[in-house]
Design a protein around this motif. Structure first.
Motif, PDB file in Angstrom:
ATOM      1  N   PHE A  54       0.953  -1.024  -0.035  1.00 16.75           N
ATOM      2  CA  PHE A  54       0.116   0.064  -0.085  1.00 16.75           C
ATOM      3  C   PHE A  54       0.898   1.251  -0.099  1.00 16.75           C
ATOM      4  O   PHE A  54       1.679   1.268   0.726  1.00 16.75           O
ATOM      5  CB  PHE A  54      -0.863  -0.028   1.401  1.00 16.75           C
ATOM      6  N   VAL A  55       0.673   2.274  -0.978  1.00 17.92           N
ATOM      7  CA  VAL A  55       1.301   3.495  -0.898  1.00 17.92           C
ATOM      8  C   VAL A  55       0.551   4.665  -0.309  1.00 17.92           C
ATOM      9  O   VAL A  55       1.056   5.134   0.579  1.00 17.92           O
ATOM     10  CB  VAL A  55       1.620   3.949  -2.354  1.00 17.92           C
ATOM     11  N   LYS A  56      -0.891   4.688  -0.853  1.00 19.57           N
ATOM     12  CA  LYS A  56      -1.445   5.926  -0.272  1.00 19.57           C
ATOM     13  C   LYS A  56      -2.969   5.812  -0.613  1.00 19.57           C
ATOM     14  O   LYS A  56      -3.378   5.120  -1.649  1.00 19.57           O
ATOM     15  CB  LYS A  56      -1.109   7.093  -0.565  1.00 19.57           C
ATOM     16  N   ALA A  57      -3.868   6.586   0.168  1.00 17.28           N
ATOM     17  CA  ALA A  57      -5.171   6.604  -0.343  1.00 17.28           C
ATOM     18  C   ALA A  57      -5.386   8.180  -0.820  1.00 17.28           C
ATOM     19  O   ALA A  57      -4.794   8.972  -0.327  1.00 17.28           O
ATOM     20  CB  ALA A  57      -6.089   6.547   0.944  1.00 17.28           C
ATOM     21  N   THR A  58      -5.884   8.202  -1.896  1.00 17.36           N
ATOM     22  CA  THR A  58      -5.935   9.396  -2.402  1.00 17.36           C
ATOM     23  C   THR A  58      -7.542   9.779  -3.192  1.00 17.36           C
ATOM     24  O   THR A  58      -8.397   8.588  -3.007  1.00 17.36           O
ATOM     25  CB  THR A  58      -4.745   9.748  -3.422  1.00 17.36           C
ATOM     26  N   GLN A  59      -7.412  10.583  -4.063  1.00 20.47           N
ATOM     27  CA  GLN A  59      -8.447  10.904  -5.028  1.00 20.47           C
ATOM     28  C   GLN A  59      -8.075  11.104  -6.652  1.00 20.47           C
ATOM     29  O   GLN A  59      -7.129  11.435  -6.602  1.00 20.47           O
ATOM     30  CB  GLN A  59      -9.197  12.251  -4.601  1.00 20.47           C
ATOM     31  N   THR A  60      -9.017  10.699  -7.512  1.00 19.35           N
ATOM     32  CA  THR A  60      -8.658  11.088  -8.602  1.00 19.35           C
ATOM     33  C   THR A  60      -8.815  12.454  -8.999  1.00 19.35           C
ATOM     34  O   THR A  60      -9.364  13.118  -8.123  1.00 19.35           O
ATOM     35  CB  THR A  60      -9.746  10.232  -9.667  1.00 19.35           C
ATOM     36  N   ASP A  61      -8.482  13.022 -10.210  1.00 21.01           N
ATOM     37  CA  ASP A  61      -8.829  14.304 -10.716  1.00 21.01           C
ATOM     38  C   ASP A  61     -10.298  14.281 -10.825  1.00 21.01           C
ATOM     39  O   ASP A  61     -10.957  13.217 -10.926  1.00 21.01           O
ATOM     40  CB  ASP A  61      -8.287  14.322 -12.070  1.00 21.01           C
TER      41      ASP A  61
END
Length: 129
Positions: free
Chosen positions: A31-38
């Protein structure tokens, strides 16, 4: 790609704690990170899939930002991951909220033309909770 790894964005059943996450773990992904799309994607429930999963489609005219996770996988394991991906899903380029891009799950649009749109939930976790 960094140091013989490939970053992969997942937005559904492959996320941490969900039914297909084991496929990433078994292939030594981390796992690297939780994020959002553009703000250029829409999300649909892919019909007739077990376990259930979403399909993310790029739509620069009517899209929004969606929740996802980025994982790093050894490059030599990527082929073994790819053969587990069920149509109409595939791997393409996903643009993240910071403007960077990674490889990630996208969905062919024709098979989901009559599917339930779930974009308003902000992501798969929002929809299934």
């Amino acid at each position: 790609m960094k140091n013989n790894t490939i970053e992969i964005a997942v937005c559904g059943a492959h996320m941490r704690g969900l039914p297909l996450n084991y496929q990433l773990i078994e292939l030594d992904a981390t796992f690297v990170k939780a994020t959002q799309t553009d703000k250029i994607y829409r999300l649909y429930e892919v019909p007739e899939k077990v376990p259930p999963r979403p399909g993310m489609v790029r739509d620069t005219q009517n899209g929004t930002s969606l929740e996802l996770e980025v994982w790093s996988m050894p490059l030599e394991n990527f082929g073994a991951f790819m053969i587990q991906i069920a149509e109409p899903l595939g791997i393409g380029t996903v643009v993240l909220e910071d403007g960077s891009s990674v490889y990630g799950f996208l969905c062919e649009s024709d098979p989901i033309k009559d599917a339930k749109e779930i974009t308003s939930y902000g992501g798969w976790r929002g929809y299934i909770s």
